[in-house]
Design an enzyme around this catalytic site. Structure first.
Site, PDB file in Angstrom:
ATOM      1  N   SER A  19      11.885  27.449 -16.846  1.00  0.00           N
ATOM      2  CA  SER A  19      11.875  25.861 -17.162  1.00  0.00           C
ATOM      3  C   SER A  19      11.188  25.137 -16.151  1.00  0.00           C
ATOM      4  O   SER A  19      11.113  25.425 -14.623  1.00  0.00           O
ATOM      5  CB  SER A  19      13.331  25.353 -17.305  1.00  0.00           C
ATOM      6  N   ASP A  64      24.799  17.318 -24.204  1.00  0.00           N
ATOM      7  CA  ASP A  64      23.932  16.918 -25.193  1.00  0.00           C
ATOM      8  C   ASP A  64      23.336  15.638 -25.461  1.00  0.00           C
ATOM      9  O   ASP A  64      24.152  14.654 -25.518  1.00  0.00           O
ATOM     10  CB  ASP A  64      24.560  17.427 -26.558  1.00  0.00           C
ATOM     11  N   VAL A  65      22.287  15.349 -25.267  1.00  0.00           N
ATOM     12  CA  VAL A  65      21.666  14.072 -24.955  1.00  0.00           C
ATOM     13  C   VAL A  65      21.584  13.381 -26.344  1.00  0.00           C
ATOM     14  O   VAL A  65      21.321  11.976 -26.512  1.00  0.00           O
ATOM     15  CB  VAL A  65      20.120  13.946 -24.464  1.00  0.00           C
ATOM     16  N   ILE A  92      13.135  17.391 -21.336  1.00  0.00           N
ATOM     17  CA  ILE A  92      13.815  17.769 -22.587  1.00  0.00           C
ATOM     18  C   ILE A  92      12.950  17.558 -23.674  1.00  0.00           C
ATOM     19  O   ILE A  92      12.513  16.291 -23.646  1.00  0.00           O
ATOM     20  CB  ILE A  92      15.172  16.699 -22.670  1.00  0.00           C
ATOM     21  N   TYR A 156       1.592  20.999 -33.155  1.00  0.00           N
ATOM     22  CA  TYR A 156       2.254  20.309 -32.303  1.00  0.00           C
ATOM     23  C   TYR A 156       3.174  19.352 -33.081  1.00  0.00           C
ATOM     24  O   TYR A 156       4.192  18.974 -32.820  1.00  0.00           O
ATOM     25  CB  TYR A 156       1.562  19.552 -31.237  1.00  0.00           C
ATOM     26  N   LYS A 163       6.185  12.737 -28.321  1.00  0.00           N
ATOM     27  CA  LYS A 163       5.678  12.463 -27.018  1.00  0.00           C
ATOM     28  C   LYS A 163       4.662  11.202 -26.674  1.00  0.00           C
ATOM     29  O   LYS A 163       4.873  10.521 -25.760  1.00  0.00           O
ATOM     30  CB  LYS A 163       4.689  13.593 -26.495  1.00  0.00           C
ATOM     31  N   THR A 194       7.301  28.684 -21.706  1.00  0.00           N
ATOM     32  CA  THR A 194       8.787  28.636 -21.483  1.00  0.00           C
ATOM     33  C   THR A 194       9.091  28.638 -22.869  1.00  0.00           C
ATOM     34  O   THR A 194       8.511  29.010 -23.718  1.00  0.00           O
ATOM     35  CB  THR A 194       8.841  27.135 -20.967  1.00  0.00           C
ATOM     36  N   LEU A 195      10.826  28.593 -23.024  1.00  0.00           N
ATOM     37  CA  LEU A 195      11.466  28.500 -23.966  1.00  0.00           C
ATOM     38  C   LEU A 195      10.887  27.499 -25.259  1.00  0.00           C
ATOM     39  O   LEU A 195      10.654  27.895 -25.981  1.00  0.00           O
ATOM     40  CB  LEU A 195      12.918  28.161 -23.848  1.00  0.00           C
TER      41      LEU A 195
HETATM   42  N1  LIG Z   1       5.857  24.350 -21.741  1.00  0.00           N
HETATM   43  C1  LIG Z   1       4.960  23.380 -21.906  1.00  0.00           C
HETATM   44  O1  LIG Z   1       3.711  23.901 -22.284  1.00  0.00           O
HETATM   45  C2  LIG Z   1       4.965  22.142 -21.675  1.00  0.00           C
HETATM   46  C3  LIG Z   1       3.824  21.281 -21.666  1.00  0.00           C
HETATM   47  C4  LIG Z   1       4.033  19.974 -21.490  1.00  0.00           C
HETATM   48  C5  LIG Z   1       5.206  19.316 -21.250  1.00  0.00           C
HETATM   49  N2  LIG Z   1       6.277  20.126 -21.612  1.00  0.00           N
HETATM   50  C6  LIG Z   1       7.615  19.379 -21.811  1.00  0.00           C
HETATM   51  O2  LIG Z   1       8.478  19.853 -20.447  1.00  0.00           O
HETATM   52  C7  LIG Z   1       9.804  19.646 -20.842  1.00  0.00           C
HETATM   53  C8  LIG Z   1      10.685  20.659 -20.489  1.00  0.00           C
HETATM   54  O3  LIG Z   1      10.189  21.794 -21.167  1.00  0.00           O
HETATM   55  P1  LIG Z   1      10.189  23.334 -20.707  1.00  0.00           P
HETATM   56  O4  LIG Z   1       8.472  23.812 -21.347  1.00  0.00           O
HETATM   57  O5  LIG Z   1      10.521  23.433 -19.418  1.00  0.00           O
HETATM   58  O6  LIG Z   1      11.189  24.206 -21.581  1.00  0.00           O
HETATM   59  P2  LIG Z   1      12.542  24.472 -21.360  1.00  0.00           P
HETATM   60  O7  LIG Z   1      12.900  25.191 -23.067  1.00  0.00           O
HETATM   61  O8  LIG Z   1      12.775  25.438 -20.227  1.00  0.00           O
HETATM   62  O9  LIG Z   1      13.181  23.149 -21.406  1.00  0.00           O
HETATM   63  C9  LIG Z   1      13.511  22.383 -22.493  1.00  0.00           C
HETATM   64  C10 LIG Z   1      15.094  21.958 -22.287  1.00  0.00           C
HETATM   65  O10 LIG Z   1      15.365  20.849 -23.305  1.00  0.00           O
HETATM   66  C11 LIG Z   1      16.890  21.105 -23.316  1.00  0.00           C
HETATM   67  N3  LIG Z   1      17.259  20.370 -24.627  1.00  0.00           N
HETATM   68  C12 LIG Z   1      16.919  20.479 -25.843  1.00  0.00           C
HETATM   69  N4  LIG Z   1      17.656  19.812 -26.656  1.00  0.00           N
HETATM   70  C13 LIG Z   1      18.687  19.259 -25.707  1.00  0.00           C
HETATM   71  C14 LIG Z   1      19.565  18.204 -26.175  1.00  0.00           C
HETATM   72  N5  LIG Z   1      19.950  17.858 -27.441  1.00  0.00           N
HETATM   73  N6  LIG Z   1      20.256  17.870 -25.176  1.00  0.00           N
HETATM   74  C15 LIG Z   1      20.115  18.294 -23.859  1.00  0.00           C
HETATM   75  N7  LIG Z   1      19.360  19.089 -23.310  1.00  0.00           N
HETATM   76  C16 LIG Z   1      18.400  19.510 -24.493  1.00  0.00           C
HETATM   77  C17 LIG Z   1      16.957  22.548 -23.612  1.00  0.00           C
HETATM   78  O11 LIG Z   1      18.091  22.724 -23.071  1.00  0.00           O
HETATM   79  C18 LIG Z   1      16.157  23.036 -22.277  1.00  0.00           C
HETATM   80  O12 LIG Z   1      16.691  22.853 -21.145  1.00  0.00           O
HETATM   81  C19 LIG Z   1       9.631  19.350 -22.393  1.00  0.00           C
HETATM   82  O13 LIG Z   1       9.685  17.847 -22.484  1.00  0.00           O
HETATM   83  C20 LIG Z   1       8.412  19.795 -23.049  1.00  0.00           C
HETATM   84  O14 LIG Z   1       7.947  19.019 -24.058  1.00  0.00           O
HETATM   85  C21 LIG Z   1       6.359  21.414 -21.796  1.00  0.00           C
END
Ligand SMILES: NC(=O)c1ccc[n+]([C@@H]2O[C@H](COP(=O)([O-])OP(=O)(O)OC[C@H]3O[C@@H](n4cnc5c(N)ncnc54)[C@H](O)[C@@H]3O)[C@@H](O)[C@H]2O)c1
Length: 256
Positions: A19, A64-65, A92, A156, A163, A194-195
């Site tokens: 993450s 849970d947000v 998130i 996307y 976003k 990531t997930l």
């Molecule tokens: N991975 C990428 O390529 C990338 C690129 C740009 C931006 N992002 C952004 O970075 C952020 C983190 O994502 P990541 O890539 O680390 O993946 P990740 O899956 O590790 O993190 C996403 C998190 O969101 C949480 N989440 C989802 N629904 C939720 C809810 N209802 N309540 C609370 N938490 C909730 C999940 O539990 C998880 O911990 C996100 O906003 C994602 O859009 C990711």
């Protein structure tokens, strides 16, 4: 002395050690911050609790947000334990997997509302609770975005719309909270495995294009995002708010 010595940081969004939020937590800890984590759901508890313990987190809270009650409970606990808060990280996002592939026209009313609620509105909900705890402490709020909120990327879809709302919320929140000294910024990160990224159709293809076309000719790492997060959340960025800062090997500057 570390850049965040004495600071108290609450981090939402650690699911595992890939993450982005986890890399941010490691960087913050390295620079002296005290950490608290909020995670969502029992299935994540078995991953997040040991990770949090491994880094000496002072609180690990379930949230849970989508629930105002659960959000309020997290901030009650933080207030009780720490008395205040310096840094809030919102990392998130969520959308139905079916709506992260194919035509944007297939977005449903429910899917749209869910993506907006979890991925955009939650920043406002968390900021509302965090701000009173940041009084007199020059607090900082940071969220994570993606270029798909500014330009169209295959698959996307509804997350791009969320976003866009998130990035505009950063600007409106920055204006609303500026008078209290609280800064609000976003990092727009390049693609990272990531997930959350696994849920977006054709992720590998996007990462391949970045590696080929971005000025740095490579993808970024979680650690590079974390180091920029460190800057934005430290005193080094005390004059910066309402900013969407790209950490994407420069991909966003390329026209063709
Ligand atoms: N991975 C990428 O390529 C990338 C690129 C740009 C931006 N992002 C952004 O970075 C952020 C983190 O994502 P990541 O890539 O680390 O993946 P990740 O899956 O590790 O993190 C996403 C998190 O969101 C949480 N989440 C989802 N629904 C939720 C809810 N209802 N309540 C609370 N938490 C909730 C999940 O539990 C998880 O911990 C996100 O906003 C994602 O859009 C990711």
């Amino acid at each position: 002395m570390g850049l965040l010595e004495g600071k108290k940081a609450l981090i939402f969004g650690v699911a595992n050690d890939k993450s982005i939020a986890w890399a941010i937590a490691e960087a913050f800890r390295r620079e002296g911050a005290s950490l608290a984590f909020a995670y969502n759901g029992d299935t994540l508890a078995k991953r997040v609790i040991p990770l949090a313990e491994s880094i000496g987190a002072e609180m690990v809270l379930q949230c849970d947000v989508r629930s105002d009650e659960e959000i309020a409970s997290v901030f009650r606990d933080v207030k009780e334990r720490w008395g205040g808060l310096d840094i809030l990280v919102h990392s998130i996002a969520f959308a139905n997997k079916d709506e992260l592939k194919g035509s944007f026209l297939n977005t449903t009313r429910e899917g749209f509302a869910l993506a907006m609620d979890v991925s955009a509105y939650s920043l406002i909900a968390l900021a509302k609770e965090a701000t009173p705890l940041m009084e007199g402490r020059e607090g900082v709020i940071l969220t994570l975005s993606y270029y798909g909120g500014q330009k169209v990327f295959p698959n996307y879809n509804v997350m791009g719309v969320a976003k866009a709302a998130l990035e505009m919320s950063v600007r409106y929140l920055a204006e609303s909270l500026g008078g209290t000294g609280v800064r609000v910024n976003a990092i727009s990160a390049g693609p990272l495995k990531t997930l959350a990224a696994a849920g977006v159709g054709g992720f590998n293809q996007i990462a391949g294009v970045v590696a080929e076309k971005a000025p740095l000719r490579r993808n970024i790492t979680q650690e590079e995002v974390a180091d920029s997060a460190l800057y934005l959340c430290s005193n080094l960025a005390r004059g910066v708010t309402g900013e969407v800062h790209f950490v994407d090997s420069g991909y966003n500057i390329i026209g063709l």
